[in-house]
Structure formats: structure tokens, C-alpha cells
Design a protein around this motif. Structure first.
Motif, PDB file in Angstrom:
ATOM      1  N   SER A 191       3.463  -5.938   1.863  1.00  0.00           N
ATOM      2  CA  SER A 191       2.858  -4.737   1.284  1.00  0.00           C
ATOM      3  C   SER A 191       3.552  -4.292   0.008  1.00  0.00           C
ATOM      4  N   GLY A 192       3.723  -5.260  -0.907  1.00  0.00           N
ATOM      5  CA  GLY A 192       4.169  -4.914  -2.246  1.00  0.00           C
ATOM      6  C   GLY A 192       3.100  -4.116  -2.963  1.00  0.00           C
ATOM      7  N   ALA A 193       3.514  -3.320  -3.927  1.00  0.00           N
ATOM      8  CA  ALA A 193       2.584  -2.396  -4.589  1.00  0.00           C
ATOM      9  C   ALA A 193       1.421  -3.116  -5.257  1.00  0.00           C
ATOM     10  N   SER A 194       1.682  -4.212  -5.961  1.00  0.00           N
ATOM     11  CA  SER A 194       0.612  -4.923  -6.661  1.00  0.00           C
ATOM     12  C   SER A 194      -0.405  -5.506  -5.686  1.00  0.00           C
ATOM     13  N   THR A 195       0.087  -6.056  -4.587  1.00  0.00           N
ATOM     14  CA  THR A 195      -0.810  -6.611  -3.577  1.00  0.00           C
ATOM     15  C   THR A 195      -1.727  -5.538  -3.015  1.00  0.00           C
ATOM     16  N   LEU A 196      -1.185  -4.366  -2.710  1.00  0.00           N
ATOM     17  CA  LEU A 196      -2.003  -3.307  -2.131  1.00  0.00           C
ATOM     18  C   LEU A 196      -3.010  -2.771  -3.129  1.00  0.00           C
ATOM     19  N   ALA A 197      -2.629  -2.693  -4.397  1.00  0.00           N
ATOM     20  CA  ALA A 197      -3.578  -2.253  -5.422  1.00  0.00           C
ATOM     21  C   ALA A 197      -4.744  -3.229  -5.514  1.00  0.00           C
ATOM     22  N   GLU A 198      -4.467  -4.514  -5.345  1.00  0.00           N
ATOM     23  CA  GLU A 198      -5.538  -5.509  -5.385  1.00  0.00           C
ATOM     24  C   GLU A 198      -6.418  -5.438  -4.135  1.00  0.00           C
ATOM     25  N   LEU A 199      -5.829  -5.152  -2.975  1.00  0.00           N
ATOM     26  CA  LEU A 199      -6.626  -4.958  -1.762  1.00  0.00           C
ATOM     27  C   LEU A 199      -7.581  -3.783  -1.938  1.00  0.00           C
ATOM     28  N   GLU A 200      -7.103  -2.727  -2.567  1.00  0.00           N
ATOM     29  CA  GLU A 200      -7.951  -1.554  -2.797  1.00  0.00           C
ATOM     30  C   GLU A 200      -9.062  -1.870  -3.795  1.00  0.00           C
ATOM     31  N   ALA A 201      -8.711  -2.567  -4.879  1.00  0.00           N
ATOM     32  CA  ALA A 201      -9.712  -2.906  -5.894  1.00  0.00           C
ATOM     33  C   ALA A 201     -10.806  -3.806  -5.317  1.00  0.00           C
ATOM     34  N   ALA A 202     -10.405  -4.731  -4.434  1.00  0.00           N
ATOM     35  CA  ALA A 202     -11.367  -5.642  -3.816  1.00  0.00           C
ATOM     36  C   ALA A 202     -12.070  -5.018  -2.623  1.00  0.00           C
ATOM     37  N   GLY A 203     -11.483  -3.953  -2.048  1.00  0.00           N
ATOM     38  CA  GLY A 203     -12.067  -3.327  -0.862  1.00  0.00           C
ATOM     39  C   GLY A 203     -11.961  -4.222   0.359  1.00  0.00           C
ATOM     40  N   ARG A 204     -10.743  -4.641   0.689  1.00  0.00           N
ATOM     41  CA  ARG A 204     -10.543  -5.557   1.809  1.00  0.00           C
ATOM     42  C   ARG A 204      -9.631  -4.939   2.864  1.00  0.00           C
ATOM     43  N   GLY A 205     -10.038  -5.071   4.121  1.00  0.00           N
ATOM     44  CA  GLY A 205      -9.206  -4.644   5.230  1.00  0.00           C
ATOM     45  C   GLY A 205      -8.038  -5.602   5.390  1.00  0.00           C
ATOM     46  N   SER A 206      -6.948  -5.119   5.989  1.00  0.00           N
ATOM     47  CA  SER A 206      -5.754  -5.960   6.048  1.00  0.00           C
ATOM     48  C   SER A 206      -4.907  -5.686   7.277  1.00  0.00           C
ATOM     49  N   ILE A 207      -4.103  -6.681   7.615  1.00  0.00           N
ATOM     50  CA  ILE A 207      -2.985  -6.520   8.546  1.00  0.00           C
ATOM     51  C   ILE A 207      -1.741  -6.655   7.688  1.00  0.00           C
ATOM     52  N   LEU A 208      -0.969  -5.586   7.611  1.00  0.00           N
ATOM     53  CA  LEU A 208       0.188  -5.558   6.734  1.00  0.00           C
ATOM     54  C   LEU A 208       1.481  -5.657   7.541  1.00  0.00           C
ATOM     55  N   ILE A 209       2.348  -6.555   7.127  1.00  0.00           N
ATOM     56  CA  ILE A 209       3.653  -6.735   7.766  1.00  0.00           C
ATOM     57  C   ILE A 209       4.705  -6.493   6.686  1.00  0.00           C
ATOM     58  N   PRO A 210       5.144  -5.247   6.502  1.00  0.00           N
ATOM     59  CA  PRO A 210       6.063  -4.931   5.407  1.00  0.00           C
ATOM     60  C   PRO A 210       7.380  -5.678   5.527  1.00  0.00           C
ATOM     61  N   SER A 211       7.904  -6.080   4.393  1.00  0.00           N
ATOM     62  CA  SER A 211       9.237  -6.678   4.385  1.00  0.00           C
ATOM     63  C   SER A 211      10.261  -5.603   4.714  1.00  0.00           C
ATOM     64  N   PRO A 212      11.178  -5.861   5.657  1.00  0.00           N
ATOM     65  CA  PRO A 212      12.180  -4.852   6.014  1.00  0.00           C
ATOM     66  C   PRO A 212      13.431  -4.915   5.140  1.00  0.00           C
ATOM     67  N   ILE A 213      13.495  -5.864   4.215  1.00  0.00           N
ATOM     68  CA  ILE A 213      14.729  -6.064   3.439  1.00  0.00           C
ATOM     69  C   ILE A 213      14.523  -5.669   1.982  1.00  0.00           C
ATOM     70  N   VAL A 214      13.822  -4.552   1.762  1.00  0.00           N
ATOM     71  CA  VAL A 214      13.615  -4.042   0.408  1.00  0.00           C
ATOM     72  C   VAL A 214      14.231  -2.654   0.301  1.00  0.00           C
ATOM     73  N   THR A 215      14.544  -2.253  -0.912  1.00  0.00           N
ATOM     74  CA  THR A 215      15.202  -0.974  -1.151  1.00  0.00           C
ATOM     75  C   THR A 215      14.397   0.184  -0.592  1.00  0.00           C
ATOM     76  N   GLY A 216      15.077   1.039   0.204  1.00  0.00           N
ATOM     77  CA  GLY A 216      14.424   2.231   0.727  1.00  0.00           C
ATOM     78  C   GLY A 216      13.291   1.946   1.698  1.00  0.00           C
ATOM     79  N   ASN A 217      13.213   0.696   2.184  1.00  0.00           N
ATOM     80  CA  ASN A 217      12.111   0.299   3.063  1.00  0.00           C
ATOM     81  C   ASN A 217      10.766   0.675   2.437  1.00  0.00           C
ATOM     82  N   HIS A 218      10.666   0.500   1.103  1.00  0.00           N
ATOM     83  CA  HIS A 218       9.495   1.023   0.402  1.00  0.00           C
ATOM     84  C   HIS A 218       8.194   0.318   0.783  1.00  0.00           C
ATOM     85  N   GLN A 219       8.279  -0.934   1.254  1.00  0.00           N
ATOM     86  CA  GLN A 219       7.030  -1.601   1.641  1.00  0.00           C
ATOM     87  C   GLN A 219       6.385  -0.930   2.852  1.00  0.00           C
ATOM     88  N   LEU A 220       7.203  -0.393   3.761  1.00  0.00           N
ATOM     89  CA  LEU A 220       6.636   0.334   4.905  1.00  0.00           C
ATOM     90  C   LEU A 220       5.947   1.603   4.421  1.00  0.00           C
TER      91      LEU A 220
END
Length: 375
Positions: free
Chosen positions: A276-305
Motif C-alpha cells: 500500500s505505497g502511496a503511488s499504488t493506491l492512487a492508481e487503484l483509485e484512478a482505475a476504480g479497482r477493489g483490493s486486498i492490501l497487505i501493508p509493509s510493516p518495515i516502513v517509517t511510521g508504519n505509513h503503509q498501514l
């Protein structure tokens, strides 16, 4: 217009900077640009490839875990930090920008700090729902903050002017429809799953796909599946498919190391399984696609969650933390969505509702306001 852009270390910081430069150039073809990044980050390769001028600075974060190796790294980081401010002031004074824009990464700190103290209008763009360390610090000095999602307001300095601009995405995302994409890929009208873990791959996603793909193949389900296993799965994933007796490519399968036609694959998909990186999610929104997201737990501030929860709270995604992302859990979720296509379609509609379609205009408006002469 002279535009100074600072950011880098990862594609998540440099790609928005390149997109912003493109937006400015669309409105002002005579604009001049200077990028500032680190000599070893992705920007050192990506920026010159596009043809922009670039200056480099050595700036790094401090390591909290004190080992001999990290102590040495912290000494070097302290030295780089000490010389970064004079270097930043020299760069700003030499280029004389009309506006300075930071997109995150440690290098943006000294550049935007120097620009602000030299009375250059400054803006930052935050890609994530949880502000990065550098942008959180700079929000106190910036003239304006551009946010990808409104949730980031929870972490923003309260006195800072802001605009929710969204995140620029590649133009091709909205230009291909599902039927044309499937025809191009040779898929029928069955449920289409797109799964990936980024260019390097993600062990967690590869492990779950190594179970999910043989499951739906052996069940004989009408599922088309594109999976990019990335560099980390270069040896292990093909071996897992061979052991399971599943081909890497068939009329319903396309399993490959890299996905180099992401816009087509995303257009073809009904369900996307990814980080669930920011660019990936922006593209999911632009395309209008449902998703199963598994955020990476090893990023600063747990920002992917934090990013993922924006879609999860809107009903656009199923968010599963990595510790809970067992193959059995993923299979259960996919099985439920396979049986309930209306729920999956509604997830896609909710994702589309989150899209900010006029991102480029919003970003340009901020820059134009900052560079207008004030009486």
C-alpha cells in the motif's frame, strides 16, 4: 519560472517530483528546473534520464539501534548534516528559484530550510497518510503543504496552509478500458486478479500467491491471474510453481518477474493484491479497482498501514496486516469475493470515489499562487 525540486532516496519521493515538474512544464513550457537529491538514491539515475539538471547532497538519517556499524553511520550522518546547510544555501542562492518544492526524503530538509530562510516561497508534497519525518518538520516553515489524502491533517502543523491535491498518476491509467485490456492480454471475462509486491517483490505476497494460484487452478475456477514476483522471488517463485505443477503462462495465467505494462494489467483486473505505497493506491483509485492490501510493516511510521486504512475505512479495500496474511486467510478472502462479485464491484466504485481527478490543476494552482507577485 524557476522551480527548485528537492526529494529522493526512493521512487515514492522522486516520481511525484518528476510529475510536478511535468505539470509546471505543461503550463509554462519555458520553466527552468533544478532537482536536488542524493548521489546514491534512485533520483541520481531517474532525473538525468528525463533530462533535468540535478545537484546532489549527502544527507542521511540517524540509526536508533546502536551497533558498531550504526555508530559509524551516525558519525558520517552527523558530518553530512553539518555541511548540508551551507551547501543548501549555496545551491538556492545560485539557482535563485521562484519557488522551492520538497517531496520528502532527508535531502528535502536542508534545501527547503535554506529556501525558507532566503525568503523563497516553499511548498511540500506529502504522499502518505502519515507525514514523513522531514515533511512534518518542514510543515512549520513551508508556505503551503500539498497532501495526497485528508487523513494526513492529523499529523500536520495546525497553522500551516494546506491543499488536498491528491497524487499524480501516469496518464495511461484512465485511458484503457477493461474489455480492451483483457483482449490485449488474451484473457476472457472471468474474474481477473493482479498481484505484485513491487519491483523487488515481497516475500509475504509471493508466499501467499504460491498457495493461492495452485488453489484456484486446481479448483478449476474461472480466474485469470497476473502475478509479478519481483527480484526477490526470481528463483523461489518459479520453483514453487513447478513443484505445484502450475505453468508460468497459460490462457489464464501470466506469471512474470516484472510487470512492465502495469496500466494494461490494472485495467484488466477486478481485484488487486498488493502493498500500500502511496503511488499504488492512487492508481487503484484512478482505475476504480477493489483490493486486498497487505501493508509493509518495515516502513517509517508504519505509513503503509495508514495509507491502506484510508481505502479500508471507505470500503474500497480489505486490509490485512502482514502478521495476519496467511495463505489460508488470503484464499478465504478471494473465495468470498469470487462468490460475491457485487461486493467486489462496490469496492471498486468506492475506490473511484476516493480519486481526486483534478490533481494536476490543484498542484498548479498552489504553485501559481505562491509565485504570483504580491502587492
Amino acid at each position: 519560472m524557476r522551480v527548485l525540486l528537492a526529494g529522493g532516496g526512493t521512487g515514492g519521493h522522486i516520481n511525484p517530483a518528476l510529475a510536478i515538474a511535468g505539470i509546471v512544464r505543461d503550463h509554462d513550457p519555458s520553466a527552468e528546473f533544478l532537482f536536488v537529491g542524493t548521489p546514491n538514491g534512485m533520483e541520481a539515475k531517474l532525473v538525468p534520464q528525463v533530462g533535468y539538471r540535478m545537484e546532489t547532497m549527502r544527507v542521511a538519517g540517524f540509526q536508533r539501534k546502536l551497533t558498531l556499524k550504526n555508530i559509524k553511520r551516525n558519525v558520517i550522518a552527523a558530518y553530512d548534516l553539518a555541511i548540508s546547510q551551507p551547501r543548501a544555501r549555496k545551491i538556492v542562492k545560485s539557482f535563485q528559484p521562484d519557488v522551492a518544492i520538497g517531496t520528502g526524503g532527508y535531502v528535502a530538509g536542508p534545501i527547503l530550510h535554506a529556501a525558507a530562510h532566503l525568503h523563497v516561497p516553499c511548498a511540500i508534497h506529502e504522499q502518505n497518510a502519515y507525514l514523513g519525518v522531514t515533511n512534518k518538520m518542514l510543515s512549520k516553515e513551508a508556505s503551503h503543504v500539498m497532501l495526497t489524502v485528508e487523513k494526513a491533517l492529523d499529523y500536520l502543523h495546525p497553522a500551516c496552509p494546506y491543499t488536498v491535491t491528491g497524487l499524480p498518476v501516469r496518464n495511461q491509467i484512465a485511458q484503457i478500458d477493461r474489455a480492451a485490456a483483457r483482449k490485449q492480454l488474451g484473457f476472457d471475462d472471468g474474474l481477473c486478479i493482479l498481484s505484485f509486491g513491487g519491483s523487488l517483490g515481497a516475500d509475504c505476497i509471493n508466499e501467499t500467491m504460491a498457495a493461492l494460484i495452485p488453489w484456484h487452478v486446481k479448483q478449476g475456477l474461472k480466474i485469470n491471474h497476473i502475478h509479478g514476483y519481483g527480484g526477490m522471488g526470481k528463483e523461489s517463485f518459479p520453483a514453487a510453481m513447478q513443484k505445484a505443477g502450475v505453468p508460468m503462462r497459460s490462457e489464464r495465467l501470466r506469471i512474470t518477474e516484472y510487470i512492465d505494462d502495469m496500466a494494461v494489467c490494472l485495467a484488466a483486473a477486478d481485484l488487486v493484491i498488493c502493498r500500500s505505497g502511496a503511488s499504488t493506491l492512487a492508481e487503484l483509485e484512478a482505475a476504480g479497482r477493489g483490493s486486498i492490501l497487505i501493508p509493509s510493516p518495515i516502513v517509517t511510521g508504519n505509513h503503509q498501514l495508514h495509507n491502506a486504512n484510508v481505502l479500508g475505512d471507505a470500503g474500497a479495500a480489505i486490509v490485512i496486516e502482514q502478521k495476519d496474511a496467511s495463505p489460508e486467510r488470503i484464499i478465504r478472502e478471494v473465495e468470498a469475493l469470487y462468490a460475491d462479485r457485487e461486493r467486489l464491484a462496490e469496492m471498486g466504485r468506492q475506490a473511484k470515489q476516493l480519486e481526486i481527478p483534478d490533481t494536476a490543476d490543484r498542484i498548479w494552482n498552489v504553485i501559481e499562487q505562491l509565485t504570483k507577485p504580491h502587492a
